[in-house]
Scaffold this motif. Structure first.
Motif, short mmCIF file in Angstrom:
data_model
loop_
_atom_site.label_atom_id
_atom_site.label_comp_id
_atom_site.label_asym_id
_atom_site.label_seq_id
_atom_site.Cartn_x
_atom_site.Cartn_y
_atom_site.Cartn_z
N PRO B 143 52.06 48.41 49.53
CA PRO B 143 50.78 48.13 48.87
C PRO B 143 50.14 49.41 48.32
CG PRO B 143 50.51 48.02 51.25
CD PRO B 143 51.97 48.26 50.99
N VAL B 146 48.59 49.32 42.04
CA VAL B 146 48.12 47.97 41.68
C VAL B 146 48.17 47.03 42.87
CG1 VAL B 146 48.56 48.02 39.22
CG2 VAL B 146 50.41 47.38 40.77
N ARG B 148 47.40 47.99 45.95
CA ARG B 148 46.63 48.53 47.06
C ARG B 148 45.74 47.43 47.64
NH1 ARG B 148 44.04 53.43 45.68
NH2 ARG B 148 45.02 53.68 43.65
N PRO B 149 45.42 47.51 48.94
CA PRO B 149 44.59 46.46 49.53
C PRO B 149 43.19 46.44 48.93
CG PRO B 149 44.89 48.28 51.07
CD PRO B 149 45.79 48.55 49.91
N LEU B 150 42.55 45.30 48.96
CA LEU B 150 41.20 45.20 48.42
C LEU B 150 40.21 45.97 49.29
CD1 LEU B 150 39.64 43.88 46.04
CD2 LEU B 150 38.98 42.10 47.65
N GLY B 151 40.39 45.87 50.60
CA GLY B 151 39.49 46.60 51.49
C GLY B 151 38.33 45.73 51.92
N ALA B 152 37.49 45.40 50.95
CA ALA B 152 36.35 44.55 51.27
C ALA B 152 36.84 43.12 51.40
CB ALA B 152 35.31 44.65 50.17
N GLU B 153 36.24 42.39 52.33
CA GLU B 153 36.52 40.97 52.36
C GLU B 153 35.36 40.31 51.66
OE1 GLU B 153 36.86 39.26 56.27
OE2 GLU B 153 36.43 37.29 55.41
N HIS B 154 35.55 39.90 50.44
CA HIS B 154 34.46 39.31 49.68
C HIS B 154 34.21 37.88 50.15
CE1 HIS B 154 34.84 42.41 46.15
NE2 HIS B 154 34.43 42.94 47.26
#
Lengths: 613, 613
Positions: B143, B146, B148-154
């Motif tokens: 990951p 492009v 890569r993890p989003l990080g935030a949990e929207h």
């Protein structure tokens, strides 16, 4: 804010390189001959020259030939510019020729971006936008790359001082044997980025911060907090986030990064340290700053004081009747401890911008009963939409793949004149409005009052103009649209023991009241630390003078007081988001370095003060 | 080791791209048709195919058509290779055409480097060296970028688990609710680099280390220690040292970086933890590893155990008569506390390689009287000279400016067959001998016995063959040349209460004796942790089988037991310098990932054991 500027008229039909070479040849000849009229004539009827330090020792935007001429009259001789050369082939798009270039001055080397187009009124290919930035000072080039330090001291030296010993000795000497040339009050991303740049430039500087560890400013926030700007926008100077860094870093991850960045970049940094009092002596050109270092009082005497306490100034805590009788918990959003104590409780959040939404969302997730009180309209943009449409051309994987770098993106961004930026934002926000129409309809159906900025130019202009009035939606807005978070509209009248009463008589039961009521101007911190007199001398910090809500005119041309000389000698303000911290720390650091190195810094156009807060 | 290979014969006179395209077309056609003879025929009479995992699930070098054919017989069907394509235009130099390429297999994607030249004996442009490496596994791409993890949990989620909570839960679960698939014993640069790669690949893995903090392996060393390899060679995976990092990082700076890296790369890492005992169960394919975690005994059950305890094995402490009567301080170099206690003392250092010189230099700087006892010849190269001539074409600022990247440099390096590497090293060391002639003359005049390796191939071959026998001079050698550090020659006979007596009768008064007498093979640690039986099953670690000093034949073709399957199922060895830790951690991580993901890994040519230590 990131798309190509597309004007109505185009350039004459010539090879872009030839066009630009010819323009620079004429421009440089005029400058060399000190023929200011001729130099100004290279500019279009409507044009903008933004100079970051190189000519003006300030952050300055001048407009049109008249503005250019006035600026050159004061700065041309001292700057002695030369060597304007493109650094890659210019490109043409929609009638605008864009050229990256470098140049020199008497004391430095710079980079810039030129946009040429056919002048509607007077014909000829003239400069429409012109960005000149100082990149380095001659003789004080940063030890990077080929100039990086050796590290090891080769040879046999009985007086060897190791790196660790050297760092420890330096640390122990502050305030005792040595004084920092620059004291930076505040060690968040702004103070840290500036500290790293100053270290690189060899300016003796110290960053002080009240928290126990660098990064605690983030760790101490509510637990669900993540960055709202995506990673490509957020890099710090010199050491970018790696390829596996998340798009929106969780607060603790950013805290960790800041902590170790401070360490590996060797930023001199004192934690658990507060600035208590500061006073400037005009004669000696020196500050006397009393600090509390982990319980120990000390005095430091820097020549320059930088407030890096956050572009949000002191919390605006309202003064409603009945706050003294309210029996529940009440605090400003900046002091909100998070949702854990409020499961099952009635929570009233006054405010409807970023903090309010984040806090309402977190409270709701923890099983509280939440009511948001909206007092004025809010601009909401969905995070994904903003990232894609708002930033994607400059700060994204696709931008990287297209050959964009962070450094170039920052300069492209900086080359867009504030005066006309809104014109280029409006179509983007029209797109966003379209893409998320359903969402906006549902928000309005729930009774929420939306705006897109006074002139429809959206979030970034709101940020630049007033630093508030918006929410980058990461999910909490749905709760309002769905009615999961209740919405009340109107001003607060008073509080009782257990309710918040609005002016229309609405009574909201409350165990908790959070005042998500924003912040004042940064000079509020200066008032506390130094004096009200100095705070008034400096005036309001932030904003463009756009004559829009919370950003009264007259037009400033640049951010009030940020990263540049203020009306108080020796006092500077550092801050902004991660992008601004990364980019503008360079210009502030160079201005401070020049002073430390004894290089003359005749400041053009030091902004007068029009507002006190 | 970094220059272009220049053979005697050239390719036929054709455009390199056309030549390479034709070669790959024929090669791929032969592979697809499973026509092994035809595929082998694409290779020169004298040729080398080095495969890192992609075909052989091993680190393997086969030679000549016969070796190629044998390897393909076992691996071609399962590998199912295809899609050989150049990734940039091939280049020609001195008759050799060099081509970067990519390819696919049934389960992965790879990259490689091909060198074509005219075959002396049989004519035609054939492969002289061919490197194939596995770069990623299909369906298990890292990951990054492009991805890569989003990080935030929207969104709004009442069951939200924040990043911090998630990390804390993961940490608490090891050995209780979850078992690491891989346990890495040793948390220096090798364990850390592997840990980062495994994390990226989603392999549940834990790194344990006995020190209190990551980086302490460096912090605890003698105070003047800096890296001996220059920064461009030393980057860790994913997060390179920044542009302002010194060329030779001081130990404490590297310690800080490793600590930082471990944290921000989210390497699961337990400090203050020692591995006490490990045993493998063939039936369950699982290890039982007893550990002491900061005083608490625990048991972990990984499927794979990686020894990352350092390519230097257990210290070789000699057994001289009289060591029991000697009244002064005596210790192996690995336990030397540094020079502070020895000002004015008589110090005798047995040994004349890297540790000996470093320790003699540090003692001398601190005012000790120092004698070095040289028992066998040492190869010395000056640090600057090695950096310039030895590494400069691949790992330097000039390499970067010429478009070299770390990743490409590593592959170029990996593409040079070990079998003939010495031939390309010899001219480099001839140059070094010439450049520093005066220095070498003075060393010999002082009585020091120099060598340049058994065959004049110098430092890097010595490193690969035996991991010892050299000193990268950062200044201590001058002390010997000048006589500031006294030099004695010969074997030690015995110690008395206060002297070291050599076999020729020389008596050296001593308050301190340091045994800079090297280290054993890494399988010594396996003997301690697991059993002598397992240590013998695995055999000697490191070395090429070159039939030179301390590297007895037969020829291994690759480093014994490093980064690849051993004769003990589930046991692996990780280590080497920072370059090897960076590069080879990828191949070890991919092999472990494949096992974790249930991808078949039929190992070709698992090396038999010829030496036990």
């Amino acid at each position: 804010m990131t798309q190509t500027l597309e004007p109505d008229t185009g350039t004459t039909d010539t090879d872009p390189q030839a066009l630009v070479d010819a323009w620079f040849a004429d421009f440089e000849a005029a400058l060399k001959a000190r023929d200011i009229a001729a130099a100004a004539d290279m500019f279009a009827t409507r044009s903008f020259w933004r100079d970051l330090v190189a000519f003006t020792w300030n952050l300055t935007t001048v407009e049109d030939r008249e503005g250019v001429a006035k600026m050159l009259e004061q700065t041309l001789e001292g700057t002695d510019p030369s060597g304007f050369t493109t650094t890659e082939p210019p490109t043409e798009d929609g009638g605008v020729v864009t050229a990256w270039f470098r140049f020199e001055t008497a004391v430095g080397r710079g980079r810039g971006l030129l946009r040429l187009r056919l002048d509607e009124l007077d014909g000829g290919d003239r400069a429409w936008t012109f960005l000149t930035t100082l990149h380095e000072l001659k003789g004080h080039e940063e030890p990077l790359g080929v100039r990086r330090p050796l590290g090891a001291e080769h040879g046999a030296n009985p007086d060897r001082v190791t790196w660790l010993e050297s760092r420890e000795a330096e640390e122990a000497a502050w305030g005792v044997e040595t004084q920092p040339f620059v004291l930076v009050v505040g060690g968040g991303q702004g103070g840290i980025a500036l500290g790293a740049r100053l270290r690189q430039l060899g300016v003796p500087a110290l960053v002080i911060d009240r928290y126990a560890r660098p990064g605690d400013q983030w760790r101490g926030r509510y637990k669900s907090l993540c960055l709202h700007d995506p990673v490509w926008y957020d890099h710090l100077p010199y050491l970018k986030f790696p390829e596996n860094w998340p798009v929106f870093a969780p607060k603790d991850k950013i805290g960790d990064w800041l902590e170790f960045y401070t360490k590996v970049m060797e930023v001199p940094y004192w934690s658990s340290t507060t600035a208590v009092n500061a006073a400037y002596d005009e004669e000696s050109g020196e500050w006397t700053v009393d600090i509390d270092r982990d319980g120990q009082p000390m005095t430091l005497k820097p020549k320059h004081l930088v407030m890096a306490t956050g572009m949000s100034g002191k919390p605006n805590v309202p003064d409603f009747p009945g706050m003294d009788v309210f029996k529940g918990d009440q605090h400003h959003s900046s002091r909100h401890p998070g949702p854990d104590a409020y499961r099952g409780k009635k929570c009233v959040v006054i405010g409807s911008n970023n903090s309010a939404f984040d806090i309402c969302g977190a409270l709701w997730e923890n099983g509280a009963e939440v009511t948001m009180v909206q007092r004025s309209s809010t601009h909401i943009v969905k995070s994904d939409t903003l990232m894609d449409i708002g930033l994607g051309d400059l700060y994204s994987e696709r931008a990287l793949e297209a050959g964009m770098t962070t450094e170039k993106a920052d300069l492209v961004f900086a080359s867009l004149p504030y005066r006309i930026m809104h014109e280029f934002q409006i179509p983007l926000y029209d797109q966003m409005r379209e893409r998320d129409k359903d969402f906006y309809d549902r928000m309005e159906a729930a009774g929420f009052e939306l705006d897109f900025g006074d002139d429809g130019s959206g979030l970034f202009m709101k940020y630049l103009r007033r630093g508030s009035g918006y929410y980058i939606d990461v999910g909490a807005a749905e709760l309002v649209a769905d009615g999961e978070v209740k919405l009340a509209r109107g001003e607060v009248s008073h509080l009782t023991e257990d309710t918040v009463v609005l002016q229309d008589g609405t009574e909201l039961s409350a165990d908790l009241v959070v005042y998500a009521t924003g912040y004042g101007s940064m000079n509020g911190w200066a008032a506390d630390l130094i004096s009200q007199e100095v705070a008034d001398t400096v005036g309001k910090v932030w904003g463009l003078g756009s004559d829009t809500t919370k950003d009264p005119g007259p037009w400033e041309g640049e951010q009030r007081n940020m990263w540049k000389p203020t009306q108080q000698e020796g006092l500077w303000f550092m801050g902004g988001n991660l992008h601004q911290s990364r980019h503008y720390s360079l210009y502030l650091a160079l201005q401070l370095k020049a002073r430390e190195a004894g290089i003359p810094t005749p400041t053009y156009g030091r902004a007068p003060v029009h507002h006190l807060r």
